[in-house]
Motif scaffolding. Structure first.
Motif, mmCIF file in Angstrom:
data_model
loop_
_atom_site.group_PDB
_atom_site.id
_atom_site.type_symbol
_atom_site.label_atom_id
_atom_site.label_comp_id
_atom_site.label_asym_id
_atom_site.label_seq_id
_atom_site.Cartn_x
_atom_site.Cartn_y
_atom_site.Cartn_z
ATOM 1 N N ASN A 3 -44.358 -11.627 2.696
ATOM 2 C CA ASN A 3 -44.090 -11.810 1.279
ATOM 3 C C ASN A 3 -42.819 -11.042 0.968
ATOM 4 O O ASN A 3 -42.562 -9.995 1.565
ATOM 5 N N TRP A 4 -42.036 -11.570 0.052
ATOM 6 C CA TRP A 4 -40.794 -10.933 -0.326
ATOM 7 C C TRP A 4 -40.745 -10.766 -1.830
ATOM 8 O O TRP A 4 -41.226 -11.619 -2.581
ATOM 9 N N ARG A 5 -40.140 -9.678 -2.270
ATOM 10 C CA ARG A 5 -39.840 -9.465 -3.684
ATOM 11 C C ARG A 5 -38.324 -9.375 -3.767
ATOM 12 O O ARG A 5 -37.714 -8.526 -3.111
ATOM 13 N N ILE A 6 -37.740 -10.286 -4.516
ATOM 14 C CA ILE A 6 -36.286 -10.385 -4.608
ATOM 15 C C ILE A 6 -35.902 -10.374 -6.079
ATOM 16 O O ILE A 6 -36.594 -10.970 -6.925
ATOM 17 N N VAL A 7 -34.786 -9.738 -6.398
ATOM 18 C CA VAL A 7 -34.247 -9.755 -7.752
ATOM 19 C C VAL A 7 -32.938 -10.544 -7.707
ATOM 20 O O VAL A 7 -32.038 -10.221 -6.919
ATOM 21 N N THR A 8 -32.831 -11.585 -8.530
ATOM 22 C CA THR A 8 -31.632 -12.422 -8.546
ATOM 23 C C THR A 8 -30.513 -11.726 -9.314
ATOM 24 O O THR A 8 -30.738 -10.737 -10.007
ATOM 25 N N LYS A 13 -36.996 -11.372 -11.403
ATOM 26 C CA LYS A 13 -37.751 -10.847 -10.268
ATOM 27 C C LYS A 13 -38.625 -11.955 -9.703
ATOM 28 O O LYS A 13 -39.404 -12.570 -10.430
ATOM 29 N N LEU A 14 -38.481 -12.175 -8.387
ATOM 30 C CA LEU A 14 -39.217 -13.233 -7.708
ATOM 31 C C LEU A 14 -40.168 -12.650 -6.679
ATOM 32 O O LEU A 14 -39.814 -11.705 -5.966
ATOM 33 N N ASN A 15 -41.335 -13.230 -6.600
ATOM 34 C CA ASN A 15 -42.262 -12.993 -5.504
ATOM 35 C C ASN A 15 -42.282 -14.276 -4.690
ATOM 36 O O ASN A 15 -42.513 -15.360 -5.243
ATOM 37 N N ILE A 16 -42.017 -14.163 -3.393
ATOM 38 C CA ILE A 16 -41.883 -15.334 -2.531
ATOM 39 C C ILE A 16 -42.860 -15.196 -1.373
ATOM 40 O O ILE A 16 -43.028 -14.108 -0.816
ATOM 41 N N ARG A 17 -43.471 -16.321 -1.027
ATOM 42 C CA ARG A 17 -44.369 -16.362 0.126
ATOM 43 C C ARG A 17 -44.301 -17.739 0.749
ATOM 44 O O ARG A 17 -43.833 -18.695 0.138
ATOM 45 N N SER A 73 -41.963 -16.487 -10.530
ATOM 46 C CA SER A 73 -41.399 -15.491 -11.428
ATOM 47 C C SER A 73 -42.413 -14.364 -11.558
ATOM 48 O O SER A 73 -43.585 -14.603 -11.849
ATOM 49 N N GLU A 74 -41.964 -13.150 -11.331
ATOM 50 C CA GLU A 74 -42.863 -12.006 -11.440
ATOM 51 C C GLU A 74 -43.345 -11.823 -12.883
ATOM 52 O O GLU A 74 -44.454 -11.343 -13.119
ATOM 53 N N ASP A 75 -42.524 -12.232 -13.845
ATOM 54 C CA ASP A 75 -42.858 -12.034 -15.260
ATOM 55 C C ASP A 75 -44.062 -12.855 -15.702
ATOM 56 O O ASP A 75 -44.940 -12.345 -16.380
ATOM 57 N N ASP A 76 -44.083 -14.148 -15.313
ATOM 58 C CA ASP A 76 -45.145 -15.015 -15.843
ATOM 59 C C ASP A 76 -45.894 -15.810 -14.772
ATOM 60 O O ASP A 76 -46.778 -16.601 -15.088
ATOM 61 N N GLU A 112 -30.532 -16.995 -3.748
ATOM 62 C CA GLU A 112 -31.493 -16.110 -3.074
ATOM 63 C C GLU A 112 -32.399 -16.878 -2.112
ATOM 64 O O GLU A 112 -32.720 -16.385 -1.024
ATOM 65 N N MET A 113 -32.802 -18.070 -2.496
ATOM 66 C CA MET A 113 -33.653 -18.866 -1.608
ATOM 67 C C MET A 113 -32.876 -19.305 -0.372
ATOM 68 O O MET A 113 -33.411 -19.287 0.741
ATOM 69 N N LEU A 114 -31.615 -19.665 -0.546
ATOM 70 C CA LEU A 114 -30.800 -20.052 0.611
ATOM 71 C C LEU A 114 -30.554 -18.846 1.523
ATOM 72 O O LEU A 114 -30.565 -18.978 2.749
ATOM 73 N N THR A 115 -30.364 -17.676 0.939
ATOM 74 C CA THR A 115 -30.231 -16.452 1.730
ATOM 75 C C THR A 115 -31.498 -16.199 2.548
ATOM 76 O O THR A 115 -31.428 -15.888 3.743
ATOM 77 N N LEU A 116 -32.655 -16.354 1.918
ATOM 78 C CA LEU A 116 -33.926 -16.178 2.620
ATOM 79 C C LEU A 116 -34.058 -17.197 3.760
ATOM 80 O O LEU A 116 -34.452 -16.838 4.872
ATOM 81 N N LEU A 117 -33.732 -18.457 3.485
ATOM 82 C CA LEU A 117 -33.820 -19.485 4.531
ATOM 83 C C LEU A 117 -32.904 -19.148 5.708
ATOM 84 O O LEU A 117 -33.302 -19.292 6.872
#
Length: 168
Positions: A3-8, A13-17, A73-76, A112-117
């Motif tokens: 799992n990743w937590r990334i800030v654009t 703030k994103l939580n990615i899995r 989105s971490e917010d909602d 950010e998603m392309l960076t993760l990929l």
């Protein structure tokens, strides 16, 4: 599972899995929030809806050669992006594709998603990542160019371009 937590760049703030086989409904709902032109660019066809079989191909995967990531989105807790990496059988190249929620464009999510990929492709030992883009998908091509992707004509179809990046 990672799992990743990334800030654009916009501060989102994103939580990615990685997706699971239980995420069919989640992805189906997400794709109802994609602009029609983005659906056309993502699937390179004039579809109005992403079908159950297409969703299934994103969620029921081997997690070795292929992976689909979902960003919340971490917010909602709203799903703001889905990104896919599909490796070839030779384990040399990976094709990437990203979709961003219609209400969340221009917030740095695609970057950010392309960076993760790219990071995940490199971690898997892939040498190159690429994407086939509509020549009219100017936003995506600009992001890819800014990230160091080379853009070339797609053989046999002058409406498409191939963007690719060598990984170190």
């Amino acid at each position: 599972m990672n799992n990743w937590r990334i800030v654009t760049r916009s501060g989102l703030k994103l939580n990615i899995r990685a997706v699971t086989s239980d995420d069919d409904a989640l992805l189906s709902d997400f794709f109802h929030h994609i602009r029609p032109e983005d659906l056309r660019f993502r699937f390179l066809s004039s579809i109005n809806e992403v079908g159950a079989e297409q969703i299934r191909r994103m969620t029921h995967i081997d997690h070795k050669a292929n992976e689909t990531y979902v960003a919340f989105s971490e917010d909602d807790g709203v799903v703001v992006a889905v990104a896919a990496l599909a490796g070839d059988e030779a384990k040399q190249k990976g094709e990437v594709a990203i979709s961003v929620h219609a209400d969340h464009h221009h917030q740095g999510i695609g970057w950010e998603m392309l960076t993760l990929l790219a990071d995940q492709a490199a971690a898997r030992g892939l040498k190159t990542i690429e994407s086939i883009e509509s020549r009219n998908n100017h936003e995506a091509i600009e992001v890819e160019r800014n990230m160091g992707f080379a853009v070339s004509s797609y053989p046999g179809d002058n409406t498409l371009v191939l963007v690719s990046k060598q990984l170190s």
